[in-house]
Structure formats: structure tokens, C-alpha cells
Design a protein around this motif. Sequence first.
Motif, mmCIF file in Angstrom:
data_model
loop_
_atom_site.group_PDB
_atom_site.id
_atom_site.type_symbol
_atom_site.label_atom_id
_atom_site.label_comp_id
_atom_site.label_asym_id
_atom_site.label_seq_id
_atom_site.Cartn_x
_atom_site.Cartn_y
_atom_site.Cartn_z
ATOM 1 N N CYS A 10 -6.571 108.962 -43.248
ATOM 2 C CA CYS A 10 -6.636 110.193 -42.461
ATOM 3 C C CYS A 10 -8.076 110.561 -42.118
ATOM 4 O O CYS A 10 -8.962 110.498 -42.978
ATOM 5 N N SER A 163 -7.365 111.131 -53.180
ATOM 6 C CA SER A 163 -8.019 111.442 -51.921
ATOM 7 C C SER A 163 -7.121 112.385 -51.142
ATOM 8 O O SER A 163 -5.901 112.412 -51.364
ATOM 9 N N THR A 164 -7.704 113.158 -50.259
ATOM 10 C CA THR A 164 -6.887 114.052 -49.438
ATOM 11 C C THR A 164 -6.232 113.282 -48.289
ATOM 12 O O THR A 164 -6.827 112.364 -47.719
ATOM 13 N N TRP A 165 -4.999 113.690 -47.969
ATOM 14 C CA TRP A 165 -4.252 113.158 -46.839
ATOM 15 C C TRP A 165 -3.927 114.321 -45.923
ATOM 16 O O TRP A 165 -3.990 115.475 -46.325
ATOM 17 N N CYS A 166 -3.536 114.014 -44.685
ATOM 18 C CA CYS A 166 -3.363 115.083 -43.694
ATOM 19 C C CYS A 166 -2.094 115.903 -43.902
ATOM 20 O O CYS A 166 -1.961 116.992 -43.365
ATOM 21 N N VAL A 209 -10.045 116.188 -44.670
ATOM 22 C CA VAL A 209 -9.947 114.744 -44.816
ATOM 23 C C VAL A 209 -11.170 114.046 -44.243
ATOM 24 O O VAL A 209 -11.912 114.591 -43.424
#
Length: 276
Positions: A10, A163-166, A209
Motif C-alpha cells: 500500500c 506494517s500498515t495496510w490501506c 501507509v
Amino acid sequence: MSVWLPGAPCTPTACVETTGPAAALPRAVLRLAAVAALLLAGVVLAPLGGRVPAGWIRRWCRAIVRACGVRVRIAGAAAPTGGLLLVANHISWLDVPLLTAVRPARMLAKAEIRRWPVAGPLAARGGALFLERDRLRALPGTVALIAGALRDGTAVAAFPEGSTWCGRAEGRFHRAVFQAALDAGVAVQPVRIRYRVAGGAASTAPAFVGDDSLLASLWRVASARGLTAEVDVRPAIAPGTHPDRRTLARAAHPVRTGEPRWAHAALGGVSPIMPG
């Protein structure tokens, strides 16, 4: 590459969009001012540590999200007392206060956050457990540190995607943090977080992201209108029900179960709908 540092595809350009009409400029500025005031209050109260009642912490976290103009819906199971590993999917910096609103916990955070202005000192004073994600040799020590906190009866909150995702796409839960729950013999409580706009459509506006900057993300959230955060708290997974961290991580992924029932749900006395 370390198991703490997986990649996510993302990016702000490909995934993040502002949906719905933007809030007027003065309203966005007022929202950011309210957030700053609440963060300052948190910095002042942080040295009190465990002497601050859990109810106050939950209300303060909800107030942070509401000050951004985001409505909050919390539904599902109540978090048990004692040592507990809270795990959730990761989309935004808003996830942190939302997860703490479920149950105040020591947050597992990347070491870089310690250097952030305001948020870094606040996280450190709040008992965050910082990890060096790019140092594989630090893995056993980090797992032992988390397990020790859990054995002491503390709740620890983590985002096992790493981790960040959308929000429209999601990653798998990585296993390392679940070893700490197995070692400490504590329950794991999955939480699913989603963001929507009026009408129920998924929104990526709150996503933080890729190379997105915190300032840009703050402004995007504060200037949006009609955002709602949905926090679905799934039943806790009792200790001893899964033989290893692989199966425990798979069972804890909150996407595996159905949609929450918002209409009459409540969490420990928390109203399921809190307008911003």
C-alpha cells in the motif's frame, strides 16, 4: 529481513483517497487544535502511570479520535482482566487510541516512534515496548520482554501485520508476538478495525501507509467529513487451545469471522456509537 519488518504494497498514491465532502478549513484547524490540547493533557498526566484510572484512559483515547472528527463504534466481547495480548489489523495511527479504548495496554511499537515529537515521549511514559524491527538478533529478547509483561498481569497491544495496510487490502499476522502469549500462558484477543464514510462504504482516508507523512495524514483525517471507525472486539482465545504460534496467529486473524452486529452491541458499558 526481520520477522518484525514485513512489507506492505500500500502507498498513499495508489491506495489513499479522500472520500466524501471535505470539512471547512476552520473546522479542520479547530479539530487539530483539540487533538493538540488532548495530547498535551496526556503528556502532563503520563508521569502518573498506573495511578490514572483505566476508565479515564479509555475516555481520553476515545476523545482523541472524536476530536479528529471521527465517529467511533465499538462492539463485541469485553476484554478480560489480567495478562492479555490484544492484536489487531493495522491501518492508521488512529488504531492506537482505538485499541487502547478497548483496554489500556502497553503498546508494542517500532523504535522509530520514540523519536517522534510529542507522541514519542508520550508513548515512552505510557509504558510502550519498543522493538528494533531490523535486528533479527533482538527477536528472542523482545519476545521475552513481552512475555514478562504478560506474566505480570499487563495487557500488551500489538499489530502483528508488522506494517500498515490501506484497509481494503490486509496482510497476514506474523507469528513472533504470539510466542510471547504462549510462553506466558495468557489469552489472545483479536480486534478488527475498519473505517467507513456515510453510507457504509470503506474509506482509505485514515490510512497511514508507505511514505505518507504524519502531518499529511493528520490533515487528511481532520479535513474529512463523515468518517466512522468501527472496532469489532472478537472473543478472547483461551490459553492452551492452540499448540503453536503458527496456528494461534491464524486463529487470531480477525478477518476470519463475520460482520459485527452493531445495533445493540456494547463493550463494558461503552456505547457502541459515539458521535464525533
